[in-house]
Design an enzyme around this catalytic site. Structure first.
Site, short mmCIF file in Angstrom:
data_model
loop_
_atom_site.label_atom_id
_atom_site.label_comp_id
_atom_site.label_asym_id
_atom_site.label_seq_id
_atom_site.Cartn_x
_atom_site.Cartn_y
_atom_site.Cartn_z
N ASN A 1 77.31 64.73 97.89
CA ASN A 1 76.13 64.17 97.15
C ASN A 1 75.20 65.33 96.67
OD1 ASN A 1 74.12 62.88 95.96
ND2 ASN A 1 74.03 61.46 97.46
N CYS B 1 68.21 61.41 92.41
CA CYS B 1 69.52 61.21 92.14
C CYS B 1 69.72 61.14 90.40
CB CYS B 1 70.53 60.74 92.55
SG CYS B 1 70.32 60.93 94.45
N HIS C 1 77.24 58.93 89.31
CA HIS C 1 76.87 59.63 90.42
C HIS C 1 77.87 59.74 91.69
CE1 HIS C 1 73.99 61.24 93.45
NE2 HIS C 1 73.64 60.15 93.76
O1 UT7 Z 1 72.25 59.48 96.33
C1 UT7 Z 1 71.35 58.65 96.43
C2 UT7 Z 1 71.89 57.14 96.76
N1 UT7 Z 1 72.74 57.36 98.12
C3 UT7 Z 1 73.34 56.39 98.29
O2 UT7 Z 1 73.93 55.76 97.44
C4 UT7 Z 1 74.09 56.41 99.51
C5 UT7 Z 1 74.38 54.95 100.07
N2 UT7 Z 1 74.99 54.71 101.26
C6 UT7 Z 1 76.13 55.29 101.80
O3 UT7 Z 1 76.90 55.83 100.79
C7 UT7 Z 1 76.49 54.64 102.94
O4 UT7 Z 1 75.79 53.67 103.53
C8 UT7 Z 1 76.61 55.64 104.18
C9 UT7 Z 1 77.75 56.60 103.85
C10 UT7 Z 1 75.42 56.46 104.32
C11 UT7 Z 1 76.97 55.05 105.47
O5 UT7 Z 1 78.07 54.36 105.49
P1 UT7 Z 1 78.24 52.67 105.82
O6 UT7 Z 1 79.69 52.17 105.78
O7 UT7 Z 1 76.93 51.94 105.11
O8 UT7 Z 1 77.68 52.77 107.50
P2 UT7 Z 1 76.55 52.54 108.48
O9 UT7 Z 1 75.42 52.81 108.12
O10 UT7 Z 1 76.72 50.82 108.46
O11 UT7 Z 1 77.04 53.03 109.76
C12 UT7 Z 1 78.46 52.24 110.44
C13 UT7 Z 1 78.41 52.96 111.86
C14 UT7 Z 1 77.24 52.87 112.55
O12 UT7 Z 1 77.65 52.67 113.90
P3 UT7 Z 1 77.50 51.25 114.70
O13 UT7 Z 1 75.85 51.22 114.56
O14 UT7 Z 1 78.49 50.35 113.92
O15 UT7 Z 1 77.85 51.66 115.89
C15 UT7 Z 1 76.67 54.50 112.49
O16 UT7 Z 1 75.94 55.06 113.55
O17 UT7 Z 1 78.87 54.23 111.48
C16 UT7 Z 1 78.00 55.18 112.26
N3 UT7 Z 1 77.89 56.56 111.70
C17 UT7 Z 1 78.62 57.71 111.87
N4 UT7 Z 1 79.81 57.78 112.36
C18 UT7 Z 1 80.19 58.92 112.46
C19 UT7 Z 1 76.79 56.83 110.75
N5 UT7 Z 1 77.18 57.83 110.35
C20 UT7 Z 1 78.21 58.52 111.06
C21 UT7 Z 1 78.73 59.83 111.01
N6 UT7 Z 1 79.84 59.90 111.72
N7 UT7 Z 1 78.60 60.77 110.24
#
Ligand code: UT7
Length: 330
Positions: free
Chosen positions: A287, A114, A257
């Site tokens: 993204n 990125c 970004h």
């Molecule tokens: O471009 C390069 C750099 N990239 C980034 O900067 C991305 C950085 N990370 C993020 O933007 C976020 O961490 C994400 C958007 C990827 C994820 O958000 P989060 O708030 O960190 O969610 P999480 O990974 O902690 O997941 C929370 C919950 C999980 O369920 P449990 O384990 O709490 O039951 C996931 O399984 O949300 C669930 N989950 C979803 N639910 C519905 C993860 N993806 C999805 C989804 N739809 N698409």
């Protein structure tokens, strides 16, 4: 004598295909509500069959060249930040050189994920200041949907395709106030496993046996990446501000970004920046990795948000980890 590097034109291209959150609801177990509240994304652009990263660059470059009053033949270097090259060999910059008909240009791809455009800008600045080149095309371009795992809801809702670019040129009028005032790039290879594609390189080639592991597609530990992204982009911005002898109040527009609206908000807070000065278009593109900052830059240009004399701070963070920032006065 040190020369001054300026951005004399910008361009962007996004494919026409749109993948909405409602479309994704039909592909994986997710919801529009989750995607919007956790990321800010509503839709992203996806390429047509046969459309390659180099095609995006060529379209974006034509706009940037036209705006800068330059011809393809003026380009002395083509730098393409991408993790989705057309081929592993030759480089995408080579393909672009041929398609644009820029016969003199040196050709270079940068694999800084990125941060690829910011890395390219830093390099372009250095090459122009050193007197090596007068006119360089710097692009960030990704066909990210070609490496997205549409069985993994953690990642597939995030990514989209597109390209943005800038023509970096030697200032001809000796204006010391305009141009790329500062650039900072850095990285941390110890954290590579948090955002990677472990299969398909020389270490673990893709085979019929390991294909089902999906290691040739993007994998990310989003929660961990999130923390580092905010910290390192904020730190890098402060380094660029110090380099330019400026404070955040001197900045007219921040283009971060576009990975997650919550990362953007957290970054603005950490920098004590006025949130109204932060450009956001993540809702429409998701993204797009290295393309995200230069697409936003050119949108801000087209919308008339960036006016002559304004100082713009850009920053990005991605796989590697690799990150950076740059300050440009237009
Ligand atoms: O471009 C390069 C750099 N990239 C980034 O900067 C991305 C950085 N990370 C993020 O933007 C976020 O961490 C994400 C958007 C990827 C994820 O958000 P989060 O708030 O960190 O969610 P999480 O990974 O902690 O997941 C929370 C919950 C999980 O369920 P449990 O384990 O709490 O039951 C996931 O399984 O949300 C669930 N989950 C979803 N639910 C519905 C993860 N993806 C999805 C989804 N739809 N698409």
């Amino acid at each position: 004598m040190t020369h001054r590097a300026v951005i004399v034109g910008t361009g962007h291209y996004t494919p026409d295909g749109i993948l909405t959150n409602a479309d994704l609801e039909r592909i994986v177990d997710t919801s529009d509500e989750w995607i919007v509240s956790r990321t800010g994304i509503r839709e992203r652009r996806i390429r047509a069959n046969g459309e390659a990263t180099s095609d995006f660059v060529v379209s974006a470059a034509r706009e940037a060249l036209e705006k800068s009053g330059k011809q393809p033949a003026d380009l002395e270097a083509i730098i393409v930040g991408t993790v989705t090259p057309d081929y592993r060999l030759p480089s995408t910059a080579c393909v672009v050189q041929q398609k644009l008909d820029a016969p003199k240009a040196a050709v270079l791809d940068i694999a800084a994920a990125c941060a690829g455009f910011i890395y390219g800008l830093a390099l372009g600045k250095a090459l122009v200041e050193a007197g090596m080149y007068r006119t360089i095309l710097v692009a960030g371009a990704e066909a990210l949907t070609s490496i997205t795992n549409y069985e993994d809801r953690n990642t597939c809702v995030l990514f989209g395709d597109g390209c943005g670019c800038a023509i970096v040129a030697r200032s001809e009028n000796g204006d010391r106030d305009r141009g790329i005032l500062a650039a900072h790039i850095s990285g941390d290879g110890r954290l590579g496993d948090l955002l990677n594609m472990p299969i398909g390189g020389s270490k673990v080639p893709l085979t019929p046996e390991n294909y089902h592991e999906r290691g040739h597609l993007l994998h990310m530990d989003g929660r961990e990446v999130f923390k580092h992204a905010v910290r390192e982009m904020a730190d890098s911005c402060l380094q660029s501000l110090a380099q330019a002898g400026l404070s955040v109040e001197d900045i007219d527009l921040i283009i971060p970004h576009q990975a997650n609206i919550r990362i953007i908000d957290a970054l603005a807070k950490k920098l004590h920046a006025d949130r109204d000065k932060v450009f956001v278009n993540i809702q429409r593109y998701g993204n797009t990795s290295s393309a995200s900052v230069p697409i936003a830059l050119n949108e801000a240009m087209r919308m008339g948000i960036i006016k002559p004399g304004m100082r713009v701070l850009m920053t990005a963070f991605g796989g590697g980890f690799a990150w950076g920032s740059a300050i440009v006065r237009f």
